[in-house]
Every structure is written in C-alpha cells, then in structure tokens.
Design a protein around this motif. Structure first.
Motif, short mmCIF file in Angstrom:
data_model
loop_
_atom_site.label_atom_id
_atom_site.label_comp_id
_atom_site.label_asym_id
_atom_site.label_seq_id
_atom_site.Cartn_x
_atom_site.Cartn_y
_atom_site.Cartn_z
N LEU A 30 0.83 -1.21 0.00
CA LEU A 30 0.00 0.00 0.00
C LEU A 30 0.86 1.26 0.00
CD1 LEU A 30 -2.72 -1.15 2.55
CD2 LEU A 30 -3.05 -0.78 0.11
N THR A 31 1.97 1.22 0.72
CA THR A 31 2.88 2.37 0.73
C THR A 31 3.46 2.60 -0.67
OG1 THR A 31 3.44 2.00 3.05
CG2 THR A 31 4.98 3.32 1.76
N ALA A 32 3.87 1.52 -1.33
CA ALA A 32 4.43 1.64 -2.68
C ALA A 32 3.38 2.19 -3.64
CB ALA A 32 4.93 0.28 -3.17
N TYR A 33 2.13 1.73 -3.49
CA TYR A 33 1.05 2.22 -4.34
C TYR A 33 0.83 3.72 -4.13
CZ TYR A 33 -3.69 3.17 -5.97
OH TYR A 33 -4.78 3.75 -6.59
N ARG A 34 0.81 4.16 -2.88
CA ARG A 34 0.55 5.59 -2.59
C ARG A 34 1.69 6.47 -3.07
NH1 ARG A 34 -1.91 3.46 2.62
NH2 ARG A 34 -4.15 3.72 2.33
N LYS A 35 2.90 5.93 -3.05
CA LYS A 35 4.01 6.71 -3.61
C LYS A 35 3.86 6.87 -5.12
CE LYS A 35 7.65 5.95 -0.18
NZ LYS A 35 8.99 5.36 0.10
N ARG A 36 3.33 5.82 -5.73
CA ARG A 36 3.12 5.86 -7.19
C ARG A 36 1.93 6.75 -7.55
NH1 ARG A 36 2.81 6.48 -11.70
NH2 ARG A 36 3.05 5.08 -13.49
N TYR A 37 0.91 6.73 -6.67
CA TYR A 37 -0.31 7.51 -6.94
C TYR A 37 -0.66 8.33 -5.71
CZ TYR A 37 -0.61 4.28 -10.85
OH TYR A 37 -0.33 3.55 -11.98
N PRO A 38 0.07 9.40 -5.44
CA PRO A 38 -0.14 10.18 -4.20
C PRO A 38 -1.49 10.89 -4.14
CG PRO A 38 1.43 11.27 -5.65
CD PRO A 38 1.19 9.92 -6.23
N ASP A 39 -2.19 11.01 -5.28
CA ASP A 39 -3.51 11.66 -5.25
C ASP A 39 -4.62 10.68 -4.86
OD1 ASP A 39 -3.01 10.33 -7.67
OD2 ASP A 39 -4.60 11.46 -8.69
N ASP A 40 -4.26 9.41 -4.59
CA ASP A 40 -5.26 8.42 -4.16
C ASP A 40 -4.85 7.84 -2.81
OD1 ASP A 40 -7.39 6.64 -4.09
OD2 ASP A 40 -6.33 5.11 -5.24
N LEU A 41 -4.88 8.68 -1.77
CA LEU A 41 -4.48 8.22 -0.45
C LEU A 41 -5.38 7.11 0.11
CD1 LEU A 41 -3.34 11.58 1.19
CD2 LEU A 41 -1.92 9.73 0.28
N PRO A 42 -6.71 7.11 -0.17
CA PRO A 42 -7.53 5.98 0.29
C PRO A 42 -7.20 4.67 -0.42
CG PRO A 42 -8.89 7.90 -0.19
CD PRO A 42 -7.54 8.19 -0.75
N ALA A 43 -6.46 4.75 -1.55
CA ALA A 43 -6.07 3.57 -2.33
C ALA A 43 -7.30 2.80 -2.83
CB ALA A 43 -5.15 2.67 -1.52
N THR A 44 -8.25 3.53 -3.43
CA THR A 44 -9.50 2.92 -3.89
C THR A 44 -9.74 3.09 -5.38
OG1 THR A 44 -10.67 4.95 -3.28
CG2 THR A 44 -10.65 3.16 -1.65
#
Length: 868
Positions: free
Chosen positions: A826-840
């Motif tokens: 999830l951390t790697a995903y948020r670094k890749r897509y910082p505008d999607d903090l809920p990761a949804t």
C-alpha cells in the motif's frame, strides 16, 4: 497504540503538615504568608519566601518540606526531593513529609523507595487516607495491582468520600480487567468532585476501551473544559478522534499537547500513531523515534516504530526493533509484529535469536504456520549443519543406492540426517506446515527412504534411538499434511507395503507392535486407512508416536463422528458444483494444523475503520451483534478467524464438501469457537434460504463457479443495506505462469490422481530453469497433493481483471473500500499515486498491477459495501 493513561500521581501539598500558629514571630509570619501564596498558586513568590526563611533558619523543617513541594510542582522534582529529605533529617516523625517524599520519588521512577516512604508515613499516621491512596498509585506502577486495590479500599474505609482514592481505585480495577467496575469508580469520584479533570480523563480511557468512543470524547472534552492545559487529555482525545476518522481535529489537540509537553514520550508516540492511522509512515517513524529518545525502552512505541518500518518495506530494520520489544515484554502484539517482519523474509545468514523465535512461533501458534514457512526454510538453509547436509544430497543419494543392509542405511541416517532430528525449528516446521523448497523436499524424501530401510534394526523399543523416533514421527506428520507428496522408488514403496502388511497382521492377531512399526507405516500411508488401526489407541506409546496417532487416528475419527450431524441447506445438482464437490470430498482443502493466537474481537464499525481509515466506509452500527455468512468455508481457517475477528459474531459457514465441513467443525471445536454453524449448501441455491447478512465472505469460492458473476449477484442479494462483503478472486495477470503449468498438464495428459500430480511436479521441477516454471515451484500450494491439485488441476477456475471487477461493482452499486494487502505494498502504491491516499482507484490499481505483475499472486482480496 497505547493510550496515555492518566496514572494516579497523588497530590503534592500539605496534608498532615502543621499550619503554623499566628504567634507574631517573624519566621512564623513569613511562613504564614508563604503558605497563602502557595495556596493561591503563586509558586514563585512562595518559593522566594521559603528561601528567605531558610537563609535565617537552615534547618527549618516546614520550610524545607514546603520548598521541596513547590520545586516539585514547578517541575524540578530532583531538587524538591532533596529538600524534603533534608526536612525528614530534621524531623522524621511528620507523616506529610514522608508522604510527599514518596510522591516525588515515584515521579522520579524510584518506586521501591517511594513505597518505603509511604509505609513510613502510614506507620506514623495509620489513618492517613491520602498516604494509603498514594501508596496504591506506587503499587500500580510496580504492577502489584491487587495490593493497590486493597490500599484504596483501606483509604476509603478511612475517608469514604475521598475522590483521589476512588480515582486510583478505578485505575487498579482497569488494570485488573474489571472495566465496568473501573467506570463506576470514576463516576463515584466525579459525583464527589465534579471538577476532577483527571477522573474525567481516566473515565474517557475506560469508555474508549469499551468502544464507546462518542462518550469517551465527551469525557475528555469535560476534562479540558476544567483544565485547558491538561496535556494528557489533549493526547487521549486525539487518539479517540483518530479512531473516529476526525484526523484534523486530532492534529490540533496533539499540537496543543506537544506545545505543553514537548518532551513527553506518550504525546510524541500519540503523534506517531496519528500519522500511522493515515498511512503517513515516514512522519510516523519520525515521531516514534523522537518519543524513543525520551523513553528508549518503551515497548508500545518500539512496536509502533517496527510497524512503520515494515509498512515502508524495511522489514529487516523492523525486525531489529521488534526483537528489542520482545526482550522487554513478550506480548501478543509484539509476536504478531515479529511475524509481519519475517513473513516475507528470505534469510541469507543465520541468526540464532531469530531461529529460536521462529521455533516458538510455530510451536506456540503465533500465526498460521504457512505464513512462516518460507522464512523458516531459508533460515534453516543458512544453518551450518543443515547447509552441509543439503550440499551433499547427490552424494548421500548415491551412497544410499549402494547400501546392502539395514545397518548400511542406518549409518547414512546417523551421519547425514542427525542434524535434522536435532533441529527444533525443522521439527516444528515438519509437524505444522508445508516446506516450500525443492531442495529440502529432496532431502526429506531421501531421509524417509533411509529410515525405512534401517527400520529393521528397531526391534527393541528400549534400544530404539530417540533420533529415529523424533525424525520419523515429524516426517510422518509432515507427510500426512502434504498428503504423501514425496516421490518414492518401486523398491521403496514395495518395502513400505511390507511394513504396512506387518502392522495389519499384528493388529489382526493382537501381537506385539514396536513403536517403529506404526511410525514407519504412517510416513507412507495414513493410519486411518489401515484396517483395525484404531486398536493402536488401546496401548501406551512414546510421545513421538502419540502425536502421530492423534493426527492420523483420533482427529479423523472425530471428523467422521461429526459428518452425520452437519445439515444440508440446499440441493446440489449443478454439474460444475458436483465436479467441484467431488474434488474437495477426495482432497479437503487445505489441510492445516494451527492458527494464530486469538486477538481482541472488534465491533464491525471499529474493525472497518482500522482497516480503511481513509476509505469511504459508512458505519452500519450493529452493537447487538453481526450476522456473517462465510461462503465456501473449506476446512475452516477463514470461518474460525472471522468468528474471532468480529465481536458478537453469529456465523453461518457453508461449503459443497462434507469432508471439508467435518474438518472445519473439528477444528472449530479444537479452538473452542462456538459461534459458527456449519452446513452443506450450493451458493447457486442460497436464495431459497430467505436469510440476510451484515457481512458476507467469499474469499476464494466465486472463481470456481460456472458463472462467477451469477454467484456474486446471489450473494449480494443476501446482503443487508450498507452490508459488507470480503471477496477473493484470482488475477489473470498474476496467474499467467499457472497457465503455463496447465498447458503442460494438457500436453502431457496428466490426470488428477495423486500419482499423476507427482509426475507433473517432477516435470515442473525439471523445467524450473525456465522462470515460468520456477515461479510455480516457489508457490506454497505446490507442496501438497490437494493444494497442488487446486493450483494446477482444478476442474473449474475463472480468472479476473480489475477493469472487469470495476465494471461489476459500478453496475451493482457497490462501494470499493480497499484491498487487504501488506502495508508495504500500500505504501508503494501511494508513492506511485499520491492523489489516491484511500487507495481505492481501481484504474490506478490496474496500472499498478501491470507494472508489478506478481502483486496479486495470492489473489485479489478486497472489501466492498452495499450502498443503500
């Protein structure tokens, strides 16, 4: 995150001190004025006046004592305790001096000295209720909680309306786990003293622990209305607000608390927790490290730091932190974090401490043993004795092939495999888990063969080496778990049948059976498949044999007894359903031994907020209990974990396979889980039940239906408004290499019987220089007959893509709440897509999977919510 519990500190003051009479003498008048300033809160003026007195009378006991109190109240406790000690040197018969001395010693963490000071005060003045109360506070800090409760009761017998005593009693009761009684004690303190800020704060802590967060928030706010500078109340209110998703308000209170107490470890730790709840791991790490500067051995903060490091993909660093935490306090949370740190680890060097903890984790059930299988295997391969054994496998195998007598084989067993039998981690792994390693499998296959051929030497139970019993027993248990996966030669299986026939004949004729016989046989055949084997339970056996008899006779017999009592809720006549049921009746999936230690069950809303603090979850507010359906429960791992996870859960667990359900029911009974009803049913006919649920789990069943989306729709129709669903589906991208295995099966014409599954595995291992096949050998499911069958030979399997899932969710008004993934992903995903903090954002996730094709190798596992 631990709460900043407001521990009772006692009251610094003048209790028991003589108030100087108005004699008109200059020093008495000066002391009278100083006391008035002290009572008014003007500590600076009071301190100056006490000092003036001491300039004229350096041994003035009251001035020394009260100056010490003032120093303590202004934060200079070390200086204060020295002044009070001087006062006691002048007059050791004043109870107040000793009481306040104890108060300051406690503040300096000199707890044994503090206790002795209170004991002196009470000897001088037995009816000194405040001293009894303050003594109780020290006993709480020393974790002598029952004694603390007794001390509070003594204080209240002397002064029933003493609010400090009721408050301290509440803290003791909380530490004893008597939450409702603690709440009543705080309420009593507040009834006597409504403006008692500390009692309001402690009351809030209890309400928070009882999951009454709205009431907890009110209590903390009342404490702050009384004392806006109450830093602990600001901190604890922030913790509640974080749990309720009010992160901005929480941040404001934490800022105030830090401004009031910039060096307070609890406040800094709470700031770390604040960032962690939002997935801001770098900031969380920063504040946790700041907290540890002030309190280096604080277990909860060490655990918080370890979590931060794991979430950032720095599991090795997290492991070092959690090892320190475990040294300080070996608790469930630290063990779970140890598991997180090592779970995905592939060790490249031997570490004796980690080796020991891995052994404990497997033997004590810290988690599912399969979660530790890869880490334990790589740790074992780094160990010198085992490393040597594995490096010589080709030579060992050649020697075994040239053996002529049982003694020849036994010499190989002793010289080559003794390190295996003496290694507690390997024995624990063999008894509880699969071992996902081709090289280890080869070593164990040879070891089993050598032990078989040397078993003729084991005719005298008294002379049978412990090494033989220990290793053969562990291998037998492992072979039962992997469903006799190991390869065998024609001569080897012929010899095994000879031993089986010996056992059958001895059972029939009721002749003596040595321990070696059932152990060797059970390493090649399940004992419950042998006629008359239940008679083995009539004898007394060594522990090594008893473990095997329990696994292969007692437990299967218990499953058989349960079989007839499992109800059938629906018909099963769909052709695909019948094929799938047939597979799982033959091979209940998966065989498993242990689960992790039981955590604290949570209410549904609190659980979902913890899983998805930034997600779009809408509260369902079900305090009276949660109705849960586990669809496709298999052998019960998920259903038992779900029943433990949700507080007041009422679980219906269904499956096509009677054999799997019997296994699941036996394991539920073993773990003492009584909130699950098991039943046989087909998802396709569930509508006939006319039932609805708050939560439905379908984590691994939909992709085995003829039409997964049809089955999904049926389950959605049974979900209540705002109901939750946990879904597991295979990823087409992640399973691309599995498809290469299936193409091989088709090409070679392998069937679904055990012999062909073994042949298929041999061919995949032979081709494992090709990355497509090597990846298959790294999957845990490759190392068991039923799991390999499920992995490569399943009669019905669909694979999905995230765009397909997204389209389905939108069409059926289902809110995507998030994936259940390791925090590092999830951390790697948020670094890749910082505008999607809920990761949804499933479009982003689809792109992320394209870039990281193995990220969903297990499957897509996610939560959704049915919109009203």
């Amino acid at each position: 995150m631990k709460r900043s519990t407001r521990r009772p500190k006692g009251r610094a003051g003048h209790s028991g001190s003589r108030f100087p009479p108005k004699t008109g003498k200059p020093l008495d008048t000066l002391l009278q004025t100083a006391l008035e300033k002290h009572h008014q809160g003007d500590l600076g003026a009071a301190t100056q006046l006490y000092s003036r007195i001491l300039e004229q009378a350096p041994r003035h006991a009251d001035a020394l004592h009260l100056l010490g109190v003032a120093c303590h109240q202004t934060g200079d406790t070390a200086r204060g305790v020295a002044f009070v000690a001087e006062a006691i040197a002048v007059n050791d018969q004043d109870a107040a001096y000793h009481s306040n001395h104890g108060l300051m010693l406690k503040a300096l963490a000199r707890l044994d000295e503090a206790l002795a000071a209170y004991d002196k005060a009470i000897r001088i003045k037995p009816d000194f209720a405040n001293a009894h109360t303050n003594r109780a506070a020290v006993l709480i800090a020393l974790m002598r909680t029952q004694e603390a409760l007794d001390a509070c009761d003594t204080a209240l017998a002397l002064t029933p309306d003493l609010p400090d005593a009721h408050n301290t009693r509440g803290v003791a009761l909380k530490d004893l786990g008597r939450q409702e009684e603690a709440l009543a004690a705080y309420d009593r303190a507040l009834a006597i003293h409504p403006a008692f800020a500390e009692a309001h704060c402690n009351r809030g802590n209890i309400l928070k622990s009882l999951e009454r967060s709205a009431e907890a928030e009110t209590s903390f706010e009342r404490a702050l209305a009384i004392n806006p500078q109450f830093a602990t109340a600001h901190t604890n209110l922030a913790l509640v607000l974080n749990e309720r998703g009010c992160h901005d308000r929480a941040a404001r209170h934490l800022d105030v608390s830090i401004r009031l107490r910039p060096a307070d470890a609890d406040t800094l730790s709470a700031k770390s927790f604040h960032h962690a709840t939002q997935g801001e791991w770098e900031q969380a790490e920063h504040w946790a490290k700041l907290s540890l500067r002030h309190r280096p051995d604080d277990g909860p903060t060490l655990k918080a730091l370890a979590s931060c490091l794991v979430a950032q993909g720095r599991a090795d660093a997290g492991l070092q932190v959690i090892l320190r935490s475990l040294e300080l306090r070996d608790d469930r949370e630290a063990r779970q974090l140890f598991v997180q740190c090592v779970k995905g680890n592939r060790f490249s060097s031997f570490d004796e401490h980690v080796h020991h903890l891995l052994t404990r984790a497997l033997n004590e059930g810290w988690t599912r043993p399969t979660d530790l299988a890869a880490a334990a295997t790589t740790m074992l391969k780094c160990q010198p004795g085992i490393q040597e054994c594995l490096s010589q496998l080709a030579s060992i195998e050649r020697k075994s092939q040239s053996c002529k007598t049982p003694m020849d084989h036994w010499q190989i067993a002793v010289s080559s495999f003794a390190p295996l039998a003496e290694n507690p981690l390997l024995l624990a792994l063999l008894r509880t888990s699969l071992i996902p390693d081709v090289e280890f499998e080869r070593a164990l296959t040879i070891a089993r063969r050598v032990l078989l051929y040397s078993a003729d030497l084991m005719t005298d139970p008294a002379d049978t080496p412990v090494f033989f019993l220990r290793l053969t027993s562990a291998l037998a248990q492992h072979c039962f778990l992997n469903e006799y996966l190991f390869d065998d030669t024609e001569d080897e299986i012929r010899t095994a049948w000879i031993w089986r026939d010996r056992l059958t004949a001895a059972l029939h004729d009721d002749t003596e059976i040595t321990t070696a016989v059932p152990l060797i046989v059970s390493a090649y055949f399940p004992l419950n498949s042998i006629a008359g084997a239940m008679h083995l339970l009539e004898k007394s056996w060594p522990d090594a044999a008893e473990e095997v008899l329990t696994q292969q006779l007692r437990e299967p017999a218990a499953e058989q007894a349960l079989h007839e009592n499992i109800p059938k809720l629906t018909r099963i006549d769909d052709q695909v359903s019948l094929l799938v049921r047939s597979q799982y009746e033959e091979n209940p999936y998966p065989r498993w031994s242990r689960l992790g230690t039981e955590g604290i069950p949570r209410a549904t809303d609190r659980l979902m907020k913890a899983l998805f603090p930034r997600g779009p979850y809408q509260q369902i507010q079900k305090p009276e209990g949660t109705d849960i359906l586990v669809a496709g429960c298999g052998t019960g791992q998920n259903s038992i974990e779900t029943a433990r996870r949700f507080s007041n859960a009422r679980v219906l667990a269904i499956d096509l396979s009677h054999a799997s359900l019997s296994y699941a029911k036996r394991k539920s009974d073993e773990f003492g889980v009584t909130s699950i009803d098991y039943a046989q049913a087909d998802i396709l006919d569930l509508r006939d039940l006319d039932r609805s649920f708050d939560v439905i789990e379908a984590a691994g069943v939909l992709h085995h239906l003829h039409d997964p989306f049809q089955g999904w729709k049926i389950l959605i129709s049974m979900l209540r408004p705002l109901g939750l669903m946990r879904v597991g589906l295979y990823s087409a991208i992640a399973r691309r290499n599995i498809m290469h295995g299936r193409e091989l099966i088709k090409e070679m014409g392998y069937k679904t019987n055990a012999q062909d599954i073994r042949r298929c595995r041999r061919e995949i291992v032979r081709r494992s220089t090709d990355d497509r096949f090597r990846q298959i050998t790294q999957i845990l499911d490759f190392y068991s007959i039923s799991m390999c069958r499920d992995l490569l030979f399943h009669r019905q399997e669909h694979q999905m893509t995230l765009p397909e899932i997204r389209t389905f969710l939108r069409a059926h008004r289902l809110e995507f709440l998030g994936f259940e993934k390791d925090p590092a992903i999830l951390t790697a995903y948020r670094k890749r897509y910082p505008d999607d903090l809920p990761a949804t954002n499933l479009e982003y996730w689809s792109a992320f999977e394209q870039e990281n094709p193995n990220v969903f190798l297990d499957m897509y596992q996610f939560w959704i919510q049915k919109l009203e």
